[in-house]
Design a protein around this motif. Sequence first.
Motif, PDB file in Angstrom:
ATOM      1  N   PRO A   1     -95.770  16.149  32.819  1.00 43.47           N
ATOM      2  CA  PRO A   1     -95.596  14.840  33.466  1.00 43.47           C
ATOM      3  C   PRO A   1     -94.319  14.083  33.089  1.00 43.47           C
ATOM      4  O   PRO A   1     -93.589  13.647  33.987  1.00 43.47           O
ATOM      5  N   PRO A   2     -93.979  13.911  31.797  1.00 40.03           N
ATOM      6  CA  PRO A   2     -92.736  13.189  31.513  1.00 40.03           C
ATOM      7  C   PRO A   2     -91.493  13.949  31.957  1.00 40.03           C
ATOM      8  O   PRO A   2     -90.519  13.342  32.414  1.00 40.03           O
ATOM      9  N   LEU A   3     -91.515  15.270  31.828  1.00 39.93           N
ATOM     10  CA  LEU A   3     -90.365  16.062  32.271  1.00 39.93           C
ATOM     11  C   LEU A   3     -90.164  15.920  33.775  1.00 39.93           C
ATOM     12  O   LEU A   3     -89.038  15.737  34.256  1.00 39.93           O
ATOM     13  N   LEU A   4     -91.253  16.005  34.526  1.00 41.43           N
ATOM     14  CA  LEU A   4     -91.151  15.921  35.980  1.00 41.43           C
ATOM     15  C   LEU A   4     -90.734  14.524  36.430  1.00 41.43           C
ATOM     16  O   LEU A   4     -89.915  14.376  37.349  1.00 41.43           O
ATOM     17  N   ARG A   5     -91.267  13.505  35.784  1.00 38.46           N
ATOM     18  CA  ARG A   5     -90.898  12.142  36.155  1.00 38.46           C
ATOM     19  C   ARG A   5     -89.413  11.879  35.894  1.00 38.46           C
ATOM     20  O   ARG A   5     -88.732  11.257  36.711  1.00 38.46           O
ATOM     21  N   LEU A   6     -88.910  12.362  34.769  1.00 39.20           N
ATOM     22  CA  LEU A   6     -87.493  12.186  34.476  1.00 39.20           C
ATOM     23  C   LEU A   6     -86.636  12.979  35.454  1.00 39.20           C
ATOM     24  O   LEU A   6     -85.588  12.500  35.909  1.00 39.20           O
ATOM     25  N   LEU A   7     -87.083  14.173  35.794  1.00 34.26           N
ATOM     26  CA  LEU A   7     -86.355  15.009  36.746  1.00 34.26           C
ATOM     27  C   LEU A   7     -86.250  14.312  38.107  1.00 34.26           C
ATOM     28  O   LEU A   7     -85.176  14.258  38.718  1.00 34.26           O
ATOM     29  N   VAL A   8     -87.366  13.767  38.571  1.00 31.75           N
ATOM     30  CA  VAL A   8     -87.378  13.084  39.871  1.00 31.75           C
ATOM     31  C   VAL A   8     -86.524  11.821  39.817  1.00 31.75           C
ATOM     32  O   VAL A   8     -85.788  11.515  40.765  1.00 31.75           O
ATOM     33  N   LEU A   9     -86.601  11.085  38.723  1.00 35.73           N
ATOM     34  CA  LEU A   9     -85.780   9.876  38.605  1.00 35.73           C
ATOM     35  C   LEU A   9     -84.296  10.212  38.680  1.00 35.73           C
ATOM     36  O   LEU A   9     -83.529   9.565  39.406  1.00 35.73           O
ATOM     37  N   ASP A  10     -83.880  11.230  37.934  1.00 32.48           N
ATOM     38  CA  ASP A  10     -82.466  11.606  37.944  1.00 32.48           C
ATOM     39  C   ASP A  10     -82.029  12.113  39.312  1.00 32.48           C
ATOM     40  O   ASP A  10     -80.860  11.993  39.687  1.00 32.48           O
ATOM     41  N   TRP A  11     -82.957  12.667  40.045  1.00 29.46           N
ATOM     42  CA  TRP A  11     -82.665  13.191  41.378  1.00 29.46           C
ATOM     43  C   TRP A  11     -82.524  12.060  42.397  1.00 29.46           C
ATOM     44  O   TRP A  11     -81.711  12.123  43.319  1.00 29.46           O
ATOM     45  N   THR A  12     -83.307  10.988  42.220  1.00 28.25           N
ATOM     46  CA  THR A  12     -83.373   9.942  43.243  1.00 28.25           C
ATOM     47  C   THR A  12     -82.754   8.611  42.827  1.00 28.25           C
ATOM     48  O   THR A  12     -82.610   7.723  43.673  1.00 28.25           O
ATOM     49  N   ALA A  13     -82.398   8.436  41.568  1.00 31.18           N
ATOM     50  CA  ALA A  13     -81.959   7.121  41.070  1.00 31.18           C
ATOM     51  C   ALA A  13     -80.676   6.668  41.747  1.00 31.18           C
ATOM     52  O   ALA A  13     -79.810   7.477  42.097  1.00 31.18           O
ATOM     53  N   ASP A  14     -80.570   5.348  41.891  1.00 26.49           N
ATOM     54  CA  ASP A  14     -79.375   4.764  42.503  1.00 26.49           C
ATOM     55  C   ASP A  14     -78.462   4.102  41.478  1.00 26.49           C
ATOM     56  O   ASP A  14     -77.552   3.365  41.837  1.00 26.49           O
ATOM     57  N   GLY A  15     -78.724   4.351  40.186  1.00 23.65           N
ATOM     58  CA  GLY A  15     -77.878   3.790  39.138  1.00 23.65           C
ATOM     59  C   GLY A  15     -78.408   2.500  38.550  1.00 23.65           C
ATOM     60  O   GLY A  15     -77.810   1.950  37.614  1.00 23.65           O
ATOM     61  N   ASN A  16     -79.536   1.996  39.060  1.00 19.30           N
ATOM     62  CA  ASN A  16     -80.092   0.732  38.567  1.00 19.30           C
ATOM     63  C   ASN A  16     -81.412   0.929  37.815  1.00 19.30           C
ATOM     64  O   ASN A  16     -82.233   0.019  37.776  1.00 19.30           O
ATOM     65  N   CYS A  17     -81.596   2.117  37.257  1.00 19.26           N
ATOM     66  CA  CYS A  17     -82.883   2.439  36.624  1.00 19.26           C
ATOM     67  C   CYS A  17     -82.720   2.720  35.135  1.00 19.26           C
ATOM     68  O   CYS A  17     -83.439   3.549  34.575  1.00 19.26           O
ATOM     69  N   GLY A  18     -81.768   2.070  34.482  1.00 15.94           N
ATOM     70  CA  GLY A  18     -81.483   2.374  33.089  1.00 15.94           C
ATOM     71  C   GLY A  18     -82.666   2.185  32.167  1.00 15.94           C
ATOM     72  O   GLY A  18     -82.960   3.039  31.319  1.00 15.94           O
ATOM     73  N   LYS A  19     -83.400   1.075  32.331  1.00 15.54           N
ATOM     74  CA  LYS A  19     -84.549   0.817  31.463  1.00 15.54           C
ATOM     75  C   LYS A  19     -85.663   1.819  31.714  1.00 15.54           C
ATOM     76  O   LYS A  19     -86.313   2.301  30.777  1.00 15.54           O
ATOM     77  N   HIS A  20     -85.886   2.144  32.986  1.00 10.72           N
ATOM     78  CA  HIS A  20     -86.907   3.127  33.340  1.00 10.72           C
ATOM     79  C   HIS A  20     -86.550   4.494  32.756  1.00 10.72           C
ATOM     80  O   HIS A  20     -87.407   5.189  32.183  1.00 10.72           O
ATOM     81  N   ARG A  21     -85.284   4.879  32.868  1.00  8.67           N
ATOM     82  CA  ARG A  21     -84.878   6.177  32.349  1.00  8.67           C
ATOM     83  C   ARG A  21     -84.992   6.225  30.829  1.00  8.67           C
ATOM     84  O   ARG A  21     -85.376   7.247  30.240  1.00  8.67           O
ATOM     85  N   GLU A  22     -84.663   5.126  30.179  1.00  7.98           N
ATOM     86  CA  GLU A  22     -84.783   5.076  28.719  1.00  7.98           C
ATOM     87  C   GLU A  22     -86.226   5.298  28.288  1.00  7.98           C
ATOM     88  O   GLU A  22     -86.505   6.013  27.321  1.00  7.98           O
ATOM     89  N   PHE A  23     -87.151   4.679  29.020  1.00 10.74           N
ATOM     90  CA  PHE A  23     -88.569   4.865  28.715  1.00 10.74           C
ATOM     91  C   PHE A  23     -88.979   6.326  28.899  1.00 10.74           C
ATOM     92  O   PHE A  23     -89.646   6.910  28.040  1.00 10.74           O
ATOM     93  N   LEU A  24     -88.595   6.936  30.034  1.00  4.58           N
ATOM     94  CA  LEU A  24     -88.977   8.314  30.305  1.00  4.58           C
ATOM     95  C   LEU A  24     -88.344   9.279  29.301  1.00  4.58           C
ATOM     96  O   LEU A  24     -88.992  10.231  28.845  1.00  4.58           O
ATOM     97  N   ALA A  25     -87.078   9.044  28.942  1.00  2.97           N
ATOM     98  CA  ALA A  25     -86.425   9.904  27.955  1.00  2.97           C
ATOM     99  C   ALA A  25     -87.134   9.815  26.614  1.00  2.97           C
ATOM    100  O   ALA A  25     -87.293  10.825  25.906  1.00  2.97           O
ATOM    101  N   GLY A  26     -87.591   8.612  26.254  1.00  5.91           N
ATOM    102  CA  GLY A  26     -88.353   8.467  25.013  1.00  5.91           C
ATOM    103  C   GLY A  26     -89.662   9.215  25.058  1.00  5.91           C
ATOM    104  O   GLY A  26     -90.083   9.834  24.063  1.00  5.91           O
ATOM    105  N   TRP A  27     -90.314   9.199  26.205  1.00  2.68           N
ATOM    106  CA  TRP A  27     -91.575   9.934  26.399  1.00  2.68           C
ATOM    107  C   TRP A  27     -91.324  11.435  26.269  1.00  2.68           C
ATOM    108  O   TRP A  27     -92.060  12.150  25.577  1.00  2.68           O
ATOM    109  N   VAL A  28     -90.274  11.919  26.920  1.00  9.92           N
ATOM    110  CA  VAL A  28     -89.909  13.333  26.821  1.00  9.92           C
ATOM    111  C   VAL A  28     -89.640  13.716  25.373  1.00  9.92           C
ATOM    112  O   VAL A  28     -90.131  14.749  24.883  1.00  9.92           O
ATOM    113  N   ASN A  29     -88.883  12.911  24.666  1.00  6.54           N
ATOM    114  CA  ASN A  29     -88.533  13.237  23.282  1.00  6.54           C
ATOM    115  C   ASN A  29     -89.760  13.239  22.380  1.00  6.54           C
ATOM    116  O   ASN A  29     -89.843  14.050  21.449  1.00  6.54           O
ATOM    117  N   ARG A  30     -90.710  12.341  22.642  1.00  8.20           N
ATOM    118  CA  ARG A  30     -91.930  12.339  21.839  1.00  8.20           C
ATOM    119  C   ARG A  30     -92.702  13.651  22.038  1.00  8.20           C
ATOM    120  O   ARG A  30     -93.178  14.274  21.076  1.00  8.20           O
TER     121      ARG A  30
END
Length: 214
Positions: free
Chosen positions: A111-140
């Motif tokens: 789930p965290p890997l897929l969510r980060l993958l989809v975000l990076d695929w679809t993000a418009d550059g205004n999702c920094g806080k969301h990406r930080e959260f997902l990257a933290g989830w992936v790293n955990r």
Amino acid sequence: MLKLYGFSKVNAAARGHTRDLCVLWALEEMHLPFELVGMDHPAHDLNTDAYRRLSPFEQIPSIDDDGLVLSESAAILVYLAKKSGRLIPGDRAGEAQVVRWCFSAMNTVEPPLLRLLVLDWTADGNCGKHREFLAGWVNRVLSNLERWFSDHDFVATQHFTVADILMAHVLSSGIKDQGLITPYPGVASYRDRCLARPAWKQAFAAYGARVEAG
């Protein structure tokens, strides 16, 4: 004969990462005969009433084993392992560990890997806080796996099982930014060790020769 419904054509971004590869890999490991039914995703082969009877969510893979119909890749792998007596222990305790780690691969690691993958695929550059959260989830999640692999060669038992097929596939297909896995050499080594198996290489080569990018 066992029928496996897998892709014959899929969009270019997904080609080489689809979940029918897990079943193809398992069948190669188990030396089970099967008939492949190719499905053309761009042509909407999955969106028919006939296919929904096999896979309610219109997804690949699914199987029809002489009338026993099953979808969901993890469920299919556990079924095939028990049918063949391969890639799963015969004792209840060992089987329970394999099932546990099949669930972990699909419900905890992916789930965290897929969510980060989809975000990076679809993000418009205004999702920094969301990406930080997902990257933290992936790293955990990867940190916990790294600790597990400090004294485990395979994820569920001392031997390669269907849980390793699912986990290696998640770690391979779910991580496009290799910088995510670089801090976790034990996880990367585990993934690469699984993907070095001849059965994976054979299944992947056959898939590449057969499946078109649509």
